[in-house]
Design a protein around this motif. Structure first.
Motif, PDB file in Angstrom:
ATOM      1  N   GLY A 140      -2.433  12.329  -1.662  1.00  0.00           N
ATOM      2  CA  GLY A 140      -2.995  11.689  -0.476  1.00  0.00           C
ATOM      3  C   GLY A 140      -3.877  10.490  -0.776  1.00  0.00           C
ATOM      4  O   GLY A 140      -4.465   9.910   0.140  1.00  0.00           O
ATOM      5  N   GLU A 141      -3.974  10.104  -2.051  1.00  0.00           N
ATOM      6  CA  GLU A 141      -4.810   8.957  -2.408  1.00  0.00           C
ATOM      7  C   GLU A 141      -4.067   7.650  -2.119  1.00  0.00           C
ATOM      8  O   GLU A 141      -2.897   7.492  -2.470  1.00  0.00           O
ATOM      9  CB  GLU A 141      -5.183   9.009  -3.889  1.00  0.00           C
ATOM     10  CG  GLU A 141      -6.126   7.896  -4.293  1.00  0.00           C
ATOM     11  CD  GLU A 141      -6.531   7.984  -5.757  1.00  0.00           C
ATOM     12  OE1 GLU A 141      -7.060   6.976  -6.266  1.00  0.00           O
ATOM     13  OE2 GLU A 141      -6.325   9.031  -6.390  1.00  0.00           O
ATOM     14  N   LYS A 142      -4.758   6.703  -1.483  1.00  0.00           N
ATOM     15  CA  LYS A 142      -4.166   5.409  -1.149  1.00  0.00           C
ATOM     16  C   LYS A 142      -4.300   4.454  -2.332  1.00  0.00           C
ATOM     17  O   LYS A 142      -5.350   4.387  -2.977  1.00  0.00           O
ATOM     18  CB  LYS A 142      -4.856   4.805   0.069  1.00  0.00           C
ATOM     19  CG  LYS A 142      -4.265   3.482   0.516  1.00  0.00           C
ATOM     20  CD  LYS A 142      -4.971   2.942   1.755  1.00  0.00           C
ATOM     21  CE  LYS A 142      -4.354   1.650   2.220  1.00  0.00           C
ATOM     22  NZ  LYS A 142      -5.024   1.128   3.428  1.00  0.00           N
ATOM     23  N   TRP A 177       0.612   5.887  -0.461  1.00  0.00           N
ATOM     24  CA  TRP A 177      -0.174   7.090  -0.644  1.00  0.00           C
ATOM     25  C   TRP A 177       0.573   8.001  -1.602  1.00  0.00           C
ATOM     26  O   TRP A 177       1.756   8.276  -1.418  1.00  0.00           O
ATOM     27  CB  TRP A 177      -0.396   7.799   0.692  1.00  0.00           C
ATOM     28  CG  TRP A 177      -1.367   7.054   1.555  1.00  0.00           C
ATOM     29  CD1 TRP A 177      -2.689   7.355   1.725  1.00  0.00           C
ATOM     30  CD2 TRP A 177      -1.120   5.902   2.358  1.00  0.00           C
ATOM     31  NE1 TRP A 177      -3.281   6.437   2.571  1.00  0.00           N
ATOM     32  CE2 TRP A 177      -2.326   5.531   2.985  1.00  0.00           C
ATOM     33  CE3 TRP A 177       0.006   5.114   2.615  1.00  0.00           C
ATOM     34  CZ2 TRP A 177      -2.440   4.447   3.829  1.00  0.00           C
ATOM     35  CZ3 TRP A 177      -0.109   4.033   3.472  1.00  0.00           C
ATOM     36  CH2 TRP A 177      -1.318   3.709   4.068  1.00  0.00           C
ATOM     37  N   SER A 190       0.851  -1.187   0.000  1.00  0.00           N
ATOM     38  CA  SER A 190       0.000   0.000   0.000  1.00  0.00           C
ATOM     39  C   SER A 190       0.884   1.233   0.000  1.00  0.00           C
ATOM     40  O   SER A 190       1.948   1.238   0.619  1.00  0.00           O
ATOM     41  CB  SER A 190      -0.885   0.037   1.251  1.00  0.00           C
ATOM     42  OG  SER A 190      -1.688  -1.116   1.329  1.00  0.00           O
TER      43      SER A 190
END
Length: 142
Positions: free
Chosen positions: A64-66, A60, A58
């Motif tokens: 700020g989008e994961k 970001w 994972s």
């Protein structure tokens, strides 16, 4: 250049083999340390050798989008120092192996380089115990 910042060179930091075993809980979320003097060119690469697990990576992005990715064998991820926060999920009974290496703009070291390379694990460290057990049948020592 792959990062839009000009020429980069293989660092003098050793390539790491990271093996996430069947009981691995992964790696907590973190940005990579700046190991060399030119932050925009200090980039780490992780080549997934194999991923026989549901383990995901994972991260970001700058907005700020994961993003969640299940890396496949022969895939490559690049992360700049002090940039994208990223983490690795658990293997849940499977395994995952990566090769990690650093490319740099020059070979001058940052202060973080020296603190990282000075980090030593004593015999109580679980990773060191696993490595010792793996080497013992072959007559090898740490």
């Amino acid at each position: 250049a792959v990062n839009g910042e000009g020429e980069m060179y293989p660092s003098d930091f050793p390539i790491e083999l990271r093996e996430y075993g069947p009981k691995s809980k992964g790696m907590v979320c973190h940005p990579d340390l700046q190991m060399y003097a030119t932050p925009r060119k200090d980039s780490e690469f992780a080549v997934t050798v194999d991923n026989q697990s549901p383990c995901n990576v994972s991260f970001w992005d700058a907005s700020g989008e994961k993003h969640i990715i299940q890396t496949k064998g022969n895939s490559v991820m690049m992360v700049r120092a002090n940039a994208a926060v990223h983490c690795v999920g658990p293997t849940n009974g499977g395994t995952r192996s990566i090769l990690k290496f650093i490319y740099v703009g020059d070979y001058r070291k940052s202060p973080q380089f020296w603190s990282y390379t000075g980090n030593e694990c004593d015999d109580s460290n679980p990773n060191r115990q696993v490595l010792a057990a793996r080497r013992k049948p072959h007559g090898l020592e740490l």
